[in-house]
Design an enzyme around this catalytic site. Structure first.
Site, PDB file in Angstrom:
ATOM      1  N   ASP A  26      -7.062   4.422  -4.347  1.00 54.90           N
ATOM      2  CA  ASP A  26      -7.719   4.286  -3.042  1.00 54.90           C
ATOM      3  C   ASP A  26      -8.321   5.678  -2.781  1.00 54.90           C
ATOM      4  OD1 ASP A  26      -7.770   2.204  -0.607  1.00 54.90           O
ATOM      5  OD2 ASP A  26      -7.508   4.172   0.282  1.00 54.90           O
ATOM      6  N   LYS A  39       0.861  -1.193   0.000  1.00 57.69           N
ATOM      7  CA  LYS A  39       0.000   0.000   0.000  1.00 57.69           C
ATOM      8  C   LYS A  39       0.884   1.225   0.000  1.00 57.69           C
ATOM      9  CE  LYS A  39      -4.414   0.972   0.184  1.00 57.69           C
ATOM     10  NZ  LYS A  39      -5.567   0.160  -0.239  1.00 57.69           N
TER      11      LYS A  39
HETATM   12  P1  NDP Z   1     -12.940   8.032  -2.574  1.00 63.60           P
HETATM   13  O1  NDP Z   1     -11.868   9.021  -2.372  1.00 63.60           O
HETATM   14  O2  NDP Z   1     -13.516   7.836  -3.924  1.00 63.60           O
HETATM   15  O3  NDP Z   1     -14.163   8.322  -1.597  1.00 63.60           O
HETATM   16  C1  NDP Z   1     -13.991   8.356  -0.219  1.00 63.60           C
HETATM   17  C2  NDP Z   1     -15.311   8.701   0.441  1.00 63.60           C
HETATM   18  O4  NDP Z   1     -15.183   8.539   1.852  1.00 63.60           O
HETATM   19  C3  NDP Z   1     -15.717  10.160   0.222  1.00 63.60           C
HETATM   20  O5  NDP Z   1     -17.122  10.260   0.256  1.00 63.60           O
HETATM   21  C4  NDP Z   1     -15.074  10.843   1.424  1.00 63.60           C
HETATM   22  O6  NDP Z   1     -15.677  12.072   1.771  1.00 63.60           O
HETATM   23  C5  NDP Z   1     -15.283   9.815   2.505  1.00 63.60           C
HETATM   24  N1  NDP Z   1     -14.205   9.943   3.493  1.00 63.60           N
HETATM   25  C6  NDP Z   1     -12.880   9.759   3.265  1.00 63.60           C
HETATM   26  N2  NDP Z   1     -12.171  10.018   4.384  1.00 63.60           N
HETATM   27  C7  NDP Z   1     -13.072  10.344   5.311  1.00 63.60           C
HETATM   28  C8  NDP Z   1     -12.963  10.703   6.667  1.00 63.60           C
HETATM   29  N3  NDP Z   1     -11.764  10.772   7.284  1.00 63.60           N
HETATM   30  N4  NDP Z   1     -14.109  10.959   7.346  1.00 63.60           N
HETATM   31  C9  NDP Z   1     -15.317  10.885   6.725  1.00 63.60           C
HETATM   32  N5  NDP Z   1     -15.475  10.567   5.425  1.00 63.60           N
HETATM   33  C10 NDP Z   1     -14.370  10.297   4.742  1.00 63.60           C
HETATM   34  O7  NDP Z   1     -12.360   6.646  -2.003  1.00 63.60           O
HETATM   35  P2  NDP Z   1     -12.856   5.157  -2.283  1.00 63.60           P
HETATM   36  O8  NDP Z   1     -14.333   5.129  -2.472  1.00 63.60           O
HETATM   37  O9  NDP Z   1     -11.985   4.570  -3.311  1.00 63.60           O
HETATM   38  O10 NDP Z   1     -12.475   4.455  -0.892  1.00 63.60           O
HETATM   39  C11 NDP Z   1     -13.395   4.328   0.191  1.00 63.60           C
HETATM   40  C12 NDP Z   1     -12.940   3.219   1.109  1.00 63.60           C
HETATM   41  O11 NDP Z   1     -12.904   1.986   0.379  1.00 63.60           O
HETATM   42  C13 NDP Z   1     -11.549   3.359   1.720  1.00 63.60           C
HETATM   43  O12 NDP Z   1     -11.544   2.778   3.002  1.00 63.60           O
HETATM   44  C14 NDP Z   1     -10.675   2.522   0.783  1.00 63.60           C
HETATM   45  O13 NDP Z   1      -9.490   2.082   1.434  1.00 63.60           O
HETATM   46  C15 NDP Z   1     -11.622   1.374   0.497  1.00 63.60           C
HETATM   47  N6  NDP Z   1     -11.355   0.588  -0.701  1.00 63.60           N
HETATM   48  C16 NDP Z   1     -11.219   1.174  -1.916  1.00 63.60           C
HETATM   49  C17 NDP Z   1     -11.008   0.405  -3.049  1.00 63.60           C
HETATM   50  C18 NDP Z   1     -10.921   0.991  -4.403  1.00 63.60           C
HETATM   51  O14 NDP Z   1     -10.775   0.206  -5.361  1.00 63.60           O
HETATM   52  N7  NDP Z   1     -11.022   2.284  -4.585  1.00 63.60           N
HETATM   53  C19 NDP Z   1     -10.856  -1.057  -2.945  1.00 63.60           C
HETATM   54  C20 NDP Z   1     -11.097  -1.585  -1.628  1.00 63.60           C
HETATM   55  C21 NDP Z   1     -11.314  -0.776  -0.556  1.00 63.60           C
HETATM   56  P3  NDP Z   1     -14.913  13.459   1.411  1.00 63.60           P
HETATM   57  O15 NDP Z   1     -14.978  13.548  -0.086  1.00 63.60           O
HETATM   58  O16 NDP Z   1     -15.708  14.511   2.111  1.00 63.60           O
HETATM   59  O17 NDP Z   1     -13.520  13.328   1.931  1.00 63.60           O
HETATM   60  O1  2IT Z   2      -7.950  -1.485  -0.667  1.00 60.76           O
HETATM   61  C1  2IT Z   2      -7.887  -1.973  -1.812  1.00 60.76           C
HETATM   62  O2  2IT Z   2      -8.049  -3.175  -2.028  1.00 60.76           O
HETATM   63  C2  2IT Z   2      -7.647  -1.050  -2.925  1.00 60.76           C
HETATM   64  N1  2IT Z   2      -7.551   0.159  -2.704  1.00 60.76           N
HETATM   65  C3  2IT Z   2      -7.495  -1.576  -4.324  1.00 60.76           C
HETATM   66  C4  2IT Z   2      -6.122  -2.143  -4.553  1.00 60.76           C
HETATM   67  C5  2IT Z   2      -5.800  -2.544  -5.989  1.00 60.76           C
HETATM   68  O3  2IT Z   2      -4.629  -2.814  -6.209  1.00 60.76           O
HETATM   69  O4  2IT Z   2      -6.680  -2.568  -6.857  1.00 60.76           O
END
Ligand code: NDP
Ligand code: 2IT
Length: 448
Positions: A169, A129
């Site tokens: 992420d 990561k």
């Molecule tokens: P994005 O940046 O697209 O969206 C994040 C969302 O979460 C936004 O709505 C944001 O609000 C909110 N958020 C982030 N930080 C905070 C915080 N500290 N407090 C409150 N709200 C918060 O990220 P993703 O959708 O990609 O990721 C969301 C989660 O999913 C994370 O935990 C990530 O690790 C996990 N994840 C992502 C994957 C991926 O492929 N993208 C794969 C697997 C897991 P705001 O815009 O106001 O900050």
């Molecule tokens: O938390 C996760 O699994 C991710 N942010 C996606 C990782 C990836 O390599 O697609």
């Protein structure tokens, strides 16, 4: 807290001593270790080979300066990270997070989780990561590009299709990956598609990668519901967040007949009893890069709250998709009182351990992120397959593969939980099944 097995307690004490101040990393290790008692009892060879000691120590940790110039001509300095945690199963694989809260402890917790998540997919990917404490909010497109170029200038020395393959992420999506891939291509004079995943479909990306984490989470929860003789049809669902994961989780719930009545961002949450208007949400978040409060301007019957918590909204199914520790013990108690039956982590570690215990003792089916949200990284591995064979699959084919992978992860977690005497315990099933595959590979590869 659950007592740790006597073989695990000293290793955990060492983790606390050697990684001071890294609360999220401690939490992630503790959560895995609490499931591993029956494994170490059954496998003295893991203990003798010091697999536990080895697995909590990253193979490599890279920390670097990221200098860039903002639109006013001021020099800005951020900190960049890449933690290459474990490559027993394949090249390091995991996303990059750009958020002001990022520090080494967050990257280590995410990298540690990623080892077991990637193992659960059954695909040949190790765990890593990275990210930066850079805050993309309010930055112009040109600033984002300059930051990404500077970040990649250093990161490029440490990654490669056989070494380490980053993706997105929080704060890193198609736009940022584009700027980073462009800079990597320029630095290396090579169109090495397999060095990053989450690329756009016109320049080496896979269909369904954008949707994969959200879709995969809901495919998993659909399996949970099916095992109880139920479905999403007619269910009230609350999804926190409104980013990449949340948007495509909402889309899949709607396709399966459920109603998502609430979503959020870091400034508050929206409740729309008629069901979240997804086209409007995408327009606000993906096109305008706006705030969720803007939702009520177009849908005046909906409400926006900037205080309180989204988990006070009564629902059948809760899907936290924002960030770590966003759902605490009080939230879990409120959800249980309101009749929640299934909770699936779209985000990484969004529920505190105390919250998870509330769900367990109330008989709520609770699916940890390393199982529920593995569809994102699994589809990244499918993107690597397509890149390696210079092929490009259709949306339907890729989505079918994702669906099959998520069903496989569900069944592996459920069967492992049964085998270890914890029927219905997806936390134990995911931790044990994920751990065993990595531990066996580490044993086979010798002391390295
Ligand atoms: P994005 O940046 O697209 O969206 C994040 C969302 O979460 C936004 O709505 C944001 O609000 C909110 N958020 C982030 N930080 C905070 C915080 N500290 N407090 C409150 N709200 C918060 O990220 P993703 O959708 O990609 O990721 C969301 C989660 O999913 C994370 O935990 C990530 O690790 C996990 N994840 C992502 C994957 C991926 O492929 N993208 C794969 C697997 C897991 P705001 O815009 O106001 O900050
Ligand atoms: O938390 C996760 O699994 C991710 N942010 C996606 C990782 C990836 O390599 O697609």
């Amino acid at each position: 807290m659950t007592q740790l097995h006597p073989h695990l307690e000293p290793v955990f004490d060492d983790v606390l001593r050697r990684n001071p101040g890294e609360a999220e990393f401690h939490q992630a290790v503790r959560e895995v270790f609490e499931s591993l008692g029956p494994v170490v009892a059954k496998r003295p060879d893991y203990v003798d080979a010091q697999i536990l000691h080895r697995i909590v120590e990253p193979e490599r940790q890279i920390i670097f300066r990221v200098p860039w110039i903002d639109d006013s001509g001021v020099v800005q300095i951020n900190r960049g990270f890449r933690v290459q945690f474990n490559s027993a199963l394949g090249p390091y694989k995991g996303g990059l997070r750009f958020h002001p809260s990022v520090y080494l402890g967050i990257i280590k917790f995410l990298g540690f989780e990623q080892i077991f998540k990637n193992s659960l997919t059954g695909l040949p990917i190790g765990g890593g990561k990275g990210g930066s404490d850079f805050d993309p909010k309010g930055r112009s497109d040109a600033e984002i590009m300059r930051f990404c170029q500077s970040f990649m200038t250093e990161l490029s020395s440490h990654i490669g299709q056989y070494t380490d393959v980053p993706a997105g992420d929080i704060g890193v999506g198609g736009r940022e990956l584009g700027y980073m891939f462009g800079q990597y291509k320029r630095l290396t004079n090579a169109y090495e598609s397999g060095v990053l995943t989450g690329k756009g479909p016109t320049w080496g990306g896979s269909q369904v990668r954008k949707e994969a984490t959200g879709y995969g989470t809901i495919y998993f929860l659909d399996q949970v519901l099916q095992s109880k003789g139920e479905s999403f049809e007619g269910k009230r669902v609350v999804v926190s967040g409104s980013g990449n994961v949340a948007i495509y989780a909402i889309e899949k719930v709607q396709q399966l007949g459920g109603t998502v009545i609430a979503a959020s961002d870091s400034a508050g949450y929206v409740v729309d009893e008629r069901g979240i208007d997804l086209e409007l949400l995408k327009e606000i978040k993906e096109v305008r890069r706006g705030r969720i409060s803007e939702y009520v301007d177009a849908r005046p019957h909906a409400s926006f709250s900037s205080s309180g918590t989204i988990w006070s909204v009564p629902c059948d199914i809760a899907v936290p998709c924002a960030t770590q520790n966003e759902l605490d013990e009080d939230d879990a108690v409120a959800l249980v009182e309101h009749g929640v039956t299934v909770v699936g982590e779209g985000a990484n570690m969004p529920a505190t351990q105390a919250a998870a215990r509330v769900f367990a003792s109330a008989g709520v089916a609770f699916v940890p992120g390393k199982a529920a949200n593995a569809g994102g990284v699994a589809t990244s591995a499918l993107e690597m397959q397509q890149n390696a064979s210079r092929d490009s699959w259709s949306f339907e084919h890729t989505d079918a593969r994702l669906h099959e992978i998520m069903k496989g992860i569900h069944d592996r977690c459920a069967e492992t939980a049964d085998e270890y005497g914890r029927p219905g315990d997806y936390v134990a099933g995911a931790n044990i099944a994920g751990f065993n595959r990595v531990a066996d590979a580490m044993l086979a590869l010798g002391v390295i």
